[in-house]
Design a protein around this motif. Structure first.
Motif, mmCIF file in Angstrom:
data_model
loop_
_atom_site.group_PDB
_atom_site.id
_atom_site.type_symbol
_atom_site.label_atom_id
_atom_site.label_comp_id
_atom_site.label_asym_id
_atom_site.label_seq_id
_atom_site.Cartn_x
_atom_site.Cartn_y
_atom_site.Cartn_z
ATOM 1 N N GLY A 35 57.909 19.931 -10.110
ATOM 2 C CA GLY A 35 58.304 19.659 -11.493
ATOM 3 C C GLY A 35 57.087 19.630 -12.401
ATOM 4 O O GLY A 35 55.955 19.810 -11.966
ATOM 5 N N ARG A 36 57.351 19.426 -13.673
ATOM 6 C CA ARG A 36 56.286 19.254 -14.660
ATOM 7 C C ARG A 36 56.033 17.765 -14.799
ATOM 8 O O ARG A 36 56.962 16.956 -14.756
ATOM 9 C CB ARG A 36 56.707 19.808 -16.021
ATOM 10 N N LEU A 37 54.779 17.379 -14.994
ATOM 11 C CA LEU A 37 54.461 15.957 -15.131
ATOM 12 C C LEU A 37 55.262 15.343 -16.278
ATOM 13 O O LEU A 37 55.756 14.231 -16.172
ATOM 14 C CB LEU A 37 52.968 15.757 -15.350
ATOM 15 N N LYS A 38 55.435 16.096 -17.350
ATOM 16 C CA LYS A 38 56.206 15.594 -18.490
ATOM 17 C C LYS A 38 57.689 15.490 -18.174
ATOM 18 O O LYS A 38 58.447 14.918 -18.931
ATOM 19 C CB LYS A 38 56.008 16.511 -19.703
ATOM 20 N N ARG A 39 58.115 16.088 -17.073
ATOM 21 C CA ARG A 39 59.538 16.123 -16.736
ATOM 22 C C ARG A 39 59.890 15.088 -15.673
ATOM 23 O O ARG A 39 60.743 15.305 -14.837
ATOM 24 C CB ARG A 39 59.920 17.536 -16.267
ATOM 25 N N PHE A 40 59.183 13.945 -15.714
ATOM 26 C CA PHE A 40 59.487 12.820 -14.829
ATOM 27 C C PHE A 40 59.671 11.572 -15.683
ATOM 28 O O PHE A 40 59.070 11.443 -16.742
ATOM 29 C CB PHE A 40 58.355 12.585 -13.817
ATOM 30 N N ALA A 41 60.501 10.669 -15.224
ATOM 31 C CA ALA A 41 60.707 9.387 -15.902
ATOM 32 C C ALA A 41 60.233 8.277 -14.973
ATOM 33 O O ALA A 41 60.263 8.415 -13.750
ATOM 34 C CB ALA A 41 62.189 9.188 -16.233
ATOM 35 N N LYS A 42 59.798 7.173 -15.564
ATOM 36 C CA LYS A 42 59.370 6.007 -14.794
ATOM 37 C C LYS A 42 60.396 4.910 -15.045
ATOM 38 O O LYS A 42 60.490 4.374 -16.137
ATOM 39 C CB LYS A 42 57.984 5.578 -15.282
ATOM 40 N N ILE A 43 61.204 4.613 -14.014
ATOM 41 C CA ILE A 43 62.288 3.644 -14.145
ATOM 42 C C ILE A 43 62.021 2.471 -13.216
ATOM 43 O O ILE A 43 62.075 2.632 -12.003
ATOM 44 C CB ILE A 43 63.633 4.291 -13.783
ATOM 45 N N THR A 91 47.063 22.002 -14.696
ATOM 46 C CA THR A 91 48.244 22.791 -15.062
ATOM 47 C C THR A 91 49.396 21.938 -15.581
ATOM 48 O O THR A 91 50.291 22.453 -16.237
ATOM 49 C CB THR A 91 48.762 23.593 -13.847
ATOM 50 N N GLY A 92 49.410 20.631 -15.234
ATOM 51 C CA GLY A 92 50.538 19.781 -15.600
ATOM 52 C C GLY A 92 51.715 19.913 -14.650
ATOM 53 O O GLY A 92 52.714 19.226 -14.783
ATOM 54 N N ASP A 93 51.583 20.814 -13.665
ATOM 55 C CA ASP A 93 52.635 20.982 -12.669
ATOM 56 C C ASP A 93 52.420 20.002 -11.527
ATOM 57 O O ASP A 93 51.291 19.797 -11.078
ATOM 58 C CB ASP A 93 52.628 22.401 -12.092
ATOM 59 N N VAL A 94 53.501 19.410 -11.056
ATOM 60 C CA VAL A 94 53.448 18.571 -9.864
ATOM 61 C C VAL A 94 53.888 19.450 -8.704
ATOM 62 O O VAL A 94 54.984 20.010 -8.715
ATOM 63 C CB VAL A 94 54.366 17.339 -10.009
ATOM 64 N N VAL A 95 53.001 19.594 -7.706
ATOM 65 C CA VAL A 95 53.256 20.524 -6.606
ATOM 66 C C VAL A 95 52.924 19.875 -5.267
ATOM 67 O O VAL A 95 52.244 18.865 -5.193
ATOM 68 C CB VAL A 95 52.419 21.823 -6.750
ATOM 69 N N SER A 96 53.400 20.520 -4.217
ATOM 70 C CA SER A 96 52.934 20.213 -2.866
ATOM 71 C C SER A 96 52.340 21.495 -2.310
ATOM 72 O O SER A 96 52.729 22.595 -2.706
ATOM 73 C CB SER A 96 54.081 19.713 -1.989
ATOM 74 N N ILE A 97 51.368 21.354 -1.424
ATOM 75 C CA ILE A 97 50.739 22.510 -0.789
ATOM 76 C C ILE A 97 50.836 22.303 0.714
ATOM 77 O O ILE A 97 50.363 21.288 1.232
ATOM 78 C CB ILE A 97 49.268 22.675 -1.221
ATOM 79 N N ASP A 98 51.461 23.265 1.422
ATOM 80 C CA ASP A 98 51.633 23.092 2.868
ATOM 81 C C ASP A 98 50.371 23.490 3.629
ATOM 82 O O ASP A 98 49.362 23.906 3.026
ATOM 83 C CB ASP A 98 52.877 23.834 3.368
ATOM 84 N N ASP A 99 50.416 23.355 4.943
ATOM 85 C CA ASP A 99 49.247 23.616 5.783
ATOM 86 C C ASP A 99 48.771 25.063 5.716
ATOM 87 O O ASP A 99 47.617 25.359 6.019
ATOM 88 C CB ASP A 99 49.557 23.254 7.246
#
Length: 197
Positions: free
Chosen positions: A91-99, A75-83
């Motif tokens: 967020g979206r994978l494209k919506r992150f920066a690597k600094i 999906t390209g979405d970065v998510v967490s899944i709880d218990d």
């Protein structure tokens, strides 16, 4: 919602509703998370199920359906899944920066700007940086937007200073698509052109 999943992946329900999440997977679907470097306790959401599309038809091969690998759609979405199986979008994978080896959400950058200037529009993008990999640029319609104000807000609210843009570009209006959503492709081109100058 994901178009490629006809178009629903997860939903909250009346008797199973967790605010801040998009709910649980639809019945018959499977999900897995692929790790994203620098983002703990979350990953790229990859899904499989009877509602996932057969594949894409690409311009270079008309009429040929290219299926998702083994039926799994990223999906390209970065998510967490709880218990309990509730999915929270980070967020979206494209919506992150690597600094400098650290992963920074561009949505957090926009949220800082929105907290300072709630009546204005902001878009954050990442552009190449020779020393740190990428740098964050905030494009905004705030005439007197200053980086120092963002630094102060971040310090007072426990937000990492990595989420403060290196540069701020002020324009009359943020480009939008026909849907009214931010045109990040146009914003990216604008930021890259300014970086070259």
């Amino acid at each position: 919602g994901v178009t490629e999943a006809s178009p629903v992946v997860a939903a909250n329900q009346i008797d199973a509703n967790h605010p801040g999440t998009v709910g649980r997977l639809m019945q018959g679907m499977e999900a897995r998370l692929e790790p994203v470097e620098g983002i703990p306790n979350a990953g790229q959401l990859v899904v499989k199920g009877p509602n996932v599309m057969l594949g894409y038809i690409k311009p270079d091969a008309p009429g040929v359906i290219v299926p998702p690998q083994d039926g799994w759609y990223n999906t390209g979405d970065v998510v967490s899944i709880d218990d309990e199986g509730f999915i929270a979008i980070r967020g979206r994978l494209k919506r992150f920066a690597k600094i400098g080896g650290e992963t920074v959400s561009l949505s957090v950058v926009e949220n800082v700007a929105a907290a300072l200037w709630p009546d204005n529009t902001h878009a954050a993008v990442a552009v190449a940086d020779a020393h740190k990999g990428e740098q964050i640029v905030l494009v905004t319609d705030v005439p007197d937007a200053r980086r120092v104000d963002m630094v102060g807000w971040a310090q007072n609210h426990g937000v990492s200073e990595l989420a403060i843009p290196r540069r701020i570009i002020v324009i009359d209006a943020i480009p939008v698509l026909g849907t009214g959503k931010t045109d990040y492709v146009a914003v990216q081109k604008l930021a890259e052109a300014q970086a070259r100058e």
